[in-house]
Design a protein around this motif. Sequence first.
Motif, PDB file in Angstrom:
ATOM      1  N   SER A  17      -1.600  13.872  -3.530  1.00 23.18           N
ATOM      2  CA  SER A  17      -3.058  13.759  -3.571  1.00 23.18           C
ATOM      3  C   SER A  17      -3.494  12.322  -3.849  1.00 23.18           C
ATOM      4  O   SER A  17      -4.665  12.003  -3.754  1.00 23.18           O
ATOM      5  CB  SER A  17      -3.623  14.714  -4.612  1.00 23.18           C
ATOM      6  N   GLY A  18      -2.544  11.459  -4.163  1.00 24.46           N
ATOM      7  CA  GLY A  18      -2.881  10.054  -4.359  1.00 24.46           C
ATOM      8  C   GLY A  18      -1.613   9.237  -4.418  1.00 24.46           C
ATOM      9  O   GLY A  18      -0.510   9.776  -4.518  1.00 24.46           O
ATOM     10  N   GLY A  19      -1.763   7.928  -4.389  1.00 20.40           N
ATOM     11  CA  GLY A  19      -0.591   7.054  -4.379  1.00 20.40           C
ATOM     12  C   GLY A  19       0.014   6.794  -5.755  1.00 20.40           C
ATOM     13  O   GLY A  19       1.047   6.129  -5.854  1.00 20.40           O
TER      14      GLY A  19
ATOM     15  N   LEU B 128       0.849  -1.184   0.000  1.00 16.51           N
ATOM     16  CA  LEU B 128       0.000   0.000   0.000  1.00 16.51           C
ATOM     17  C   LEU B 128       0.889   1.240   0.000  1.00 16.51           C
ATOM     18  O   LEU B 128       1.776   1.371   0.854  1.00 16.51           O
ATOM     19  CB  LEU B 128      -0.892  -0.008   1.253  1.00 16.51           C
ATOM     20  N   LEU B 129       0.684   2.143  -0.991  1.00 15.17           N
ATOM     21  CA  LEU B 129       1.416   3.410  -1.019  1.00 15.17           C
ATOM     22  C   LEU B 129       0.679   4.389  -0.123  1.00 15.17           C
ATOM     23  O   LEU B 129      -0.506   4.680  -0.368  1.00 15.17           O
ATOM     24  CB  LEU B 129       1.487   3.972  -2.448  1.00 15.17           C
ATOM     25  N   THR B 130       1.344   4.860   0.906  1.00 12.42           N
ATOM     26  CA  THR B 130       0.704   5.729   1.884  1.00 12.42           C
ATOM     27  C   THR B 130       1.755   6.571   2.604  1.00 12.42           C
ATOM     28  O   THR B 130       2.863   6.065   2.857  1.00 12.42           O
ATOM     29  CB  THR B 130      -0.089   4.887   2.927  1.00 12.42           C
TER      30      THR B 130
ATOM     31  N   SER C 128       6.072   4.729   1.948  1.00  7.20           N
ATOM     32  CA  SER C 128       5.956   6.164   1.687  1.00  7.20           C
ATOM     33  C   SER C 128       7.179   6.563   0.873  1.00  7.20           C
ATOM     34  O   SER C 128       8.273   6.075   1.136  1.00  7.20           O
ATOM     35  CB  SER C 128       5.947   6.923   3.011  1.00  7.20           C
ATOM     36  N   ILE C 129       7.018   7.474  -0.100  1.00  2.00           N
ATOM     37  CA  ILE C 129       8.200   7.901  -0.858  1.00  2.00           C
ATOM     38  C   ILE C 129       8.833   9.149  -0.264  1.00  2.00           C
ATOM     39  O   ILE C 129       9.844   9.640  -0.776  1.00  2.00           O
ATOM     40  CB  ILE C 129       7.911   8.097  -2.371  1.00  2.00           C
ATOM     41  N   GLY C 130       8.278   9.693   0.801  1.00  2.08           N
ATOM     42  CA  GLY C 130       8.901  10.864   1.434  1.00  2.08           C
ATOM     43  C   GLY C 130       7.941  11.538   2.382  1.00  2.08           C
ATOM     44  O   GLY C 130       6.748  11.235   2.387  1.00  2.08           O
ATOM     45  N   ASP C 131       8.483  12.464   3.153  1.00  3.05           N
ATOM     46  CA  ASP C 131       7.677  13.097   4.197  1.00  3.05           C
ATOM     47  C   ASP C 131       6.903  14.284   3.654  1.00  3.05           C
ATOM     48  O   ASP C 131       7.184  15.439   4.005  1.00  3.05           O
ATOM     49  CB  ASP C 131       8.588  13.512   5.364  1.00  3.05           C
ATOM     50  N   TYR C 132       5.982  13.998   2.769  1.00  4.65           N
ATOM     51  CA  TYR C 132       5.064  14.991   2.213  1.00  4.65           C
ATOM     52  C   TYR C 132       3.837  14.212   1.768  1.00  4.65           C
ATOM     53  O   TYR C 132       3.899  12.993   1.608  1.00  4.65           O
ATOM     54  CB  TYR C 132       5.686  15.749   1.035  1.00  4.65           C
ATOM     55  N   VAL C 133       2.724  14.933   1.581  1.00  2.00           N
ATOM     56  CA  VAL C 133       1.494  14.231   1.236  1.00  2.00           C
ATOM     57  C   VAL C 133       1.102  14.560  -0.201  1.00  2.00           C
ATOM     58  O   VAL C 133       0.944  15.725  -0.566  1.00  2.00           O
ATOM     59  CB  VAL C 133       0.357  14.603   2.217  1.00  2.00           C
TER      60      VAL C 133
HETATM   61  N1  ADE Z   1       0.206   8.939  -0.966  1.00  2.00           N
HETATM   62  C1  ADE Z   1       0.137  10.232  -0.622  1.00  2.00           C
HETATM   63  N2  ADE Z   1       1.329  10.698  -0.234  1.00  2.00           N
HETATM   64  C2  ADE Z   1       2.207   9.660  -0.333  1.00  2.00           C
HETATM   65  C3  ADE Z   1       3.580   9.500  -0.063  1.00  2.00           C
HETATM   66  N3  ADE Z   1       4.341  10.492   0.401  1.00  2.00           N
HETATM   67  N4  ADE Z   1       4.130   8.294  -0.281  1.00  2.00           N
HETATM   68  C4  ADE Z   1       3.376   7.265  -0.714  1.00  2.00           C
HETATM   69  N5  ADE Z   1       2.071   7.349  -0.990  1.00  2.00           N
HETATM   70  C5  ADE Z   1       1.478   8.539  -0.793  1.00  2.00           C
END
Ligand code: ADE
Length: 241
Positions: free
Chosen positions: A137-139, A84-86, A130-135
């Motif tokens: 809008s989708g994965g 799960l990308l999150t 997670s690909i980094g410390d930011y959000v």
């Molecule tokens: N979905 C929203 N932000 C993400 C993040 N930084 N890495 C992976 N999935 C994401």
Amino acid sequence: MHIDVLTLFPQMFQDIFSLGIFKRAIDQKLVSLGVHNIRDYTHDKHHTADDYPYGGGAGMVLKPEPIFEAVESIERKPDVPVILLTPQGRLFSQKVAQELSQHSHLVLICGHYEGVDERVSEHLATDRLSIGDYVLSGGELAAMVVIDAVFRLVPGVLGSEASPLDDSHVGGLLEYPQYTRPAEYRGWAVPEVLLSGDHAQVDSWRREQAIRRTHKNRPELLDKAELSPEEKRLVERLRQS
Ligand code: ADE
């Protein structure tokens, strides 16, 4: 290596891996991508994939049923990672990319809206990245980052098997500077040593540059990098200066 991606926006994946090195890799059947629309696994007439959060709050949450059904529709062996990308996942890195490239099949789930029903993370996903410390809008963009970093490690994809060994973050350092022709551009000359043809000198210069660059841009990486005693002394000198 085959990767299946579950997304609400399959169009986003349409062209991205059909260009450059990945086009050749796909044509040669070294890698393949299956893109699945989560909405195809809904059963109501409006194809509802999201709903209001229990307990209230802003935004919508992706429903569990279509995601479970989409993953269950994918033929896979029991040890295939379901990721799960999150933004709440463990941090993606070159090391994680290497780890994932050892598998022949991966399933990636792209979250959206305010999030994904927690039961997906708890009872369906085997890993969260997670690909980094930011959000985002989708994965989807996160999934593309993971797919790119993993696909290029599959033997044969880069053409030369040796090339990923020089990448930044392999061995814990950033990559050394690269130059190509012309040897002088607008008065800026390529470092002499690179024109010398002396491979041992070139290797030693590159190694030192990698250490200097890592010290300048990502000093925290040096604590975990694999360094010789002489290189450790260089790091000490850089830290003191
Ligand atoms: N979905 C929203 N932000 C993400 C993040 N930084 N890495 C992976 N999935 C994401």
